[in-house]
Write a protein that holds these residues in place. Sequence first.
Motif, PDB file in Angstrom:
ATOM      1  N   HIS A 546       0.273 -12.168  -1.660  1.00  0.00           N
ATOM      2  CA  HIS A 546      -0.213 -10.929  -1.048  1.00  0.00           C
ATOM      3  C   HIS A 546       0.367  -9.683  -1.729  1.00  0.00           C
ATOM      4  O   HIS A 546       1.506  -9.700  -2.219  1.00  0.00           O
ATOM      5  N   ARG A 547      -0.443  -8.610  -1.716  1.00  0.00           N
ATOM      6  CA  ARG A 547       0.031  -7.267  -2.038  1.00  0.00           C
ATOM      7  C   ARG A 547       0.054  -6.463  -0.740  1.00  0.00           C
ATOM      8  O   ARG A 547      -0.817  -6.643   0.124  1.00  0.00           O
ATOM      9  N   ASP A 572     -11.620   1.186  -2.037  1.00  0.00           N
ATOM     10  CA  ASP A 572     -12.097   0.995  -3.413  1.00  0.00           C
ATOM     11  C   ASP A 572     -10.973   1.251  -4.408  1.00  0.00           C
ATOM     12  O   ASP A 572     -10.828   0.526  -5.407  1.00  0.00           O
ATOM     13  N   ALA A 573     -10.180   2.283  -4.143  1.00  0.00           N
ATOM     14  CA  ALA A 573      -9.082   2.614  -5.056  1.00  0.00           C
ATOM     15  C   ALA A 573      -8.007   1.524  -5.036  1.00  0.00           C
ATOM     16  O   ALA A 573      -7.465   1.137  -6.084  1.00  0.00           O
ATOM     17  N   ILE A 574      -7.702   1.007  -3.851  1.00  0.00           N
ATOM     18  CA  ILE A 574      -6.693  -0.055  -3.730  1.00  0.00           C
ATOM     19  C   ILE A 574      -7.162  -1.323  -4.440  1.00  0.00           C
ATOM     20  O   ILE A 574      -6.406  -1.973  -5.175  1.00  0.00           O
ATOM     21  N   ASN A 578      -5.700  -3.598  -7.955  1.00  0.00           N
ATOM     22  CA  ASN A 578      -5.270  -4.990  -7.765  1.00  0.00           C
ATOM     23  C   ASN A 578      -5.782  -5.845  -8.928  1.00  0.00           C
ATOM     24  O   ASN A 578      -6.891  -6.353  -8.911  1.00  0.00           O
ATOM     25  N   LYS A 579      -4.965  -5.979  -9.956  1.00  0.00           N
ATOM     26  CA  LYS A 579      -5.358  -6.738 -11.142  1.00  0.00           C
ATOM     27  C   LYS A 579      -5.073  -8.236 -10.999  1.00  0.00           C
ATOM     28  O   LYS A 579      -5.462  -9.036 -11.836  1.00  0.00           O
ATOM     29  N   GLY A 602     -11.326  -8.490   0.192  1.00  0.00           N
ATOM     30  CA  GLY A 602     -10.003  -9.113   0.122  1.00  0.00           C
ATOM     31  C   GLY A 602      -8.912  -8.279   0.739  1.00  0.00           C
ATOM     32  O   GLY A 602      -7.747  -8.340   0.314  1.00  0.00           O
ATOM     33  N   VAL A 603      -9.266  -7.467   1.759  1.00  0.00           N
ATOM     34  CA  VAL A 603      -8.309  -6.564   2.388  1.00  0.00           C
ATOM     35  C   VAL A 603      -8.207  -6.870   3.874  1.00  0.00           C
ATOM     36  O   VAL A 603      -9.224  -7.086   4.545  1.00  0.00           O
TER      37      VAL A 603
END
Length: 618
Positions: A546-547, A572-574, A578-579, A602-603
Motif C-alpha cells: 500500500h501507499r 487523478d494526480a495521486i 503511483n508508479k 485503486g484508491v
Amino acid sequence: MPSLEFKGKSFVYTHHLSVPFRELVVDAKKSLPAKGQKPSLDDNLIIHGDNLHALKALLPVYAGKVDCIFIDPPYNTGEEGWCYNDNVRSPLMKEWLKKEANPVDKEDLERHDKWLCMMWPRLQLLKELMADDAMIFVAIDDNEMHRLRVLMDETFGEDNFLACISWIKRYTRSNNAKKFYSQRDAILCYRKTPLLSVVKEPRTEKADANYENPDKDKRGPWMTSSYVNPARKEDRQGLVYKIRRPKDGKLIEHPTHAWKYEPDEHARHVAEDRLWWGQDGLAEYPRLKLFLDEADRMVPVDVWSYREVGSSDDGSALLKEMFGAEVFENPKPVGLVEKAIGLTNKKNAVVLDSFAGSGTTAHAVAKLNSRDGGSRRFIVVQLDEDVPTDKPAFKMGYRRVVDVTRDRIVKALQGYEFKGTQREELHREPITWTKLKKATDLIEKVEGIEMMAGKRFDRIKATVDDGELVVTGEKDVKQKTEGLGGSFTFATLGPEMSIEALLTDGLPAFDALAKYVFYTATGRTLADVPKQSGKTFGYIGETESHRVHLLYQPDKAWLRSNDAALTEQVVDAIVATNKTGKKTLVFAAAKFMGQRDLTKRGVDFCQLPYAIHRILGD
C-alpha cells in the motif's frame, strides 16, 4: 484447567490492549551502527524505557517474528526494591497502590499480587511477539516459581509447557543459611504452539568424546549401541533370526530376546560393515556402529550444571573483568543464555529480552554469531532506572542503569581492555575405568593439545574435575580482548501514539498525525515523514502492498474548505504519481467521489479520526 486468582487480575486482564502505542525514536549518538551505515530499527536494538510500553511499540513490526525470548524478571525476594507502577486506569487499582511508584519489599504483604499484576500483561505481549515455533525461557527462583508456572500455563496453555529446567548455579554451600541453602534456580520453558514439535541442542565436546576409532574406520570416530531388543522372542517373532559372526562363521541367536532390527535392515548393516564384534571379533553378540559424522543434535536435559553453562559467580566475574568492578548485581552468565538460544535451531533467529539487566542476552547472541557465523539479532529492553548512589557503577560516572547495559554491549562487540588471566576450555571428557587402564593415551592426548594450542596460551592446565578430564588454556592478558563484532541501534520511547494525546493542544501537527494514521492503517511505524509540497499530494509512506496519503493541514478553516476533500482531480494526480501499482489509502476530511469510482482507480478513502471532527465542530 485451573487458573490463578490474585488481587488486581480483573483490572490487568486486558491491560495490554489499552497500553498506548509509542514510537521507537532512534538516538544516533548512543547507537553503534555498522561502518558506513546509519542507525536503523532493522539492526540489533537496545530500547530504553518501560518494558510494557516497549513491547507494545515492537508489535507493529515484530508481531509473530520473535524466535526466542529469554527474560530474567525480578525474583520478588523482597530485597530487590522493584516498583509496580503500571498506569492501570482503574480507581480501585489506584486506591490499592496508593502511589505510582512504591518499592515492593518484604513488609509488603501483597507483593505477590503486585508481581503477578506486573507479569500478566507483559506475558500477553511477549506471546503476541513470538513466532508460532518460538520458545520462551523465564528465569525464576522459589519465591514465585510455583505461581509463575500456573501463570504460564494460563497464558500459553499447559500443553505448551516444555520443561522446568534446574540451573545448578553454585558449586559451594554457605553455612550461614539457617535452613536449606539453594544451589539452583529454575528456568521455565514454553513453546507458543505445537508447531514446535522437536527440540534438540547442538552437540557438545563432552558428548563427542564418547566416540573413538579403535579399528581406524575410514568413516571416522564411532560409538556402539546394543543390537539386542528388550522384547522377548515370543513377543517379536519377526525379529528372531540367526546372525553370522564373520570371524569364525558361527551363527548367533540370542537365547531369550529378539534382535532390534528387521532382517532386511540387518542385511544393510552387514553390507555397510556396521557391526562391531569386539576387538578380537569374537564377541558374544554384535553391537551397531554409530558414526559421529551421522550423529544428530541431542535431546536436551532439564538439569544445566554450572560446569556447562556457568555459575552465578561467572556472570559477576565477567563484568568485573570488563569494567574493573562489579557494576551489576547477580548478572546471568553468558553461557546460560547461549544454551537457551542454541535450542532454537535458527542462525538468523530474532532474540528478545525485555528485562535486559546488564545485557547478557545481547552478549550471548553476539558470541553465538561469532562462533558459528550466524546472523541472529537481539532486541533488549532496559527499564528507566537510576543507578543507586552506593553502587560502584555510580562512582564510575554512570547515572542510568541503561548506560551500564549499553557500555557492556559496546565492550562485548568492540573489545575491551583487560588485565588478568583469560581462560579457555580446550577439552573435556569423562574418565572411565577403560580409559584409566590406558592412562598413557590420556597423557598423549593432553600433550597433543599442548603441542597444537600451546603457542596461543602462556600455559596449558590439565585437571580432573568431578570424574572428567579438563584441559584449559590460560593466557596472561594485558591488552585488548578481541570484540565479537556487530552493531546496534539505541532507541527510546516517543510520546503516546493516540489521537487523544495528539489533540491535547488542539489540532495535531501534520507529522504527528501522519505517523498516527500510517500506523493505524498499516501496523508499521513511520520513521520519517516526507517533506510536503504541491506535487506530493499528501504522500507520507508505503508498505509492500500500500501507499498512504494524508490530505491535512492543522487549520480549522482549511479543513472546512473544499481543498480538504478528496476530489476527482486530486485522485487523478495521486494515481499519476503511483508508479508501483500498489493500492492507495487516502486519509481526508471528506470526499466528493463514490467509493465504487475510487475502487476502480485503486484508491480507498479513509475518514480522518472522528476526534478531529469534534474540534472542527467547536
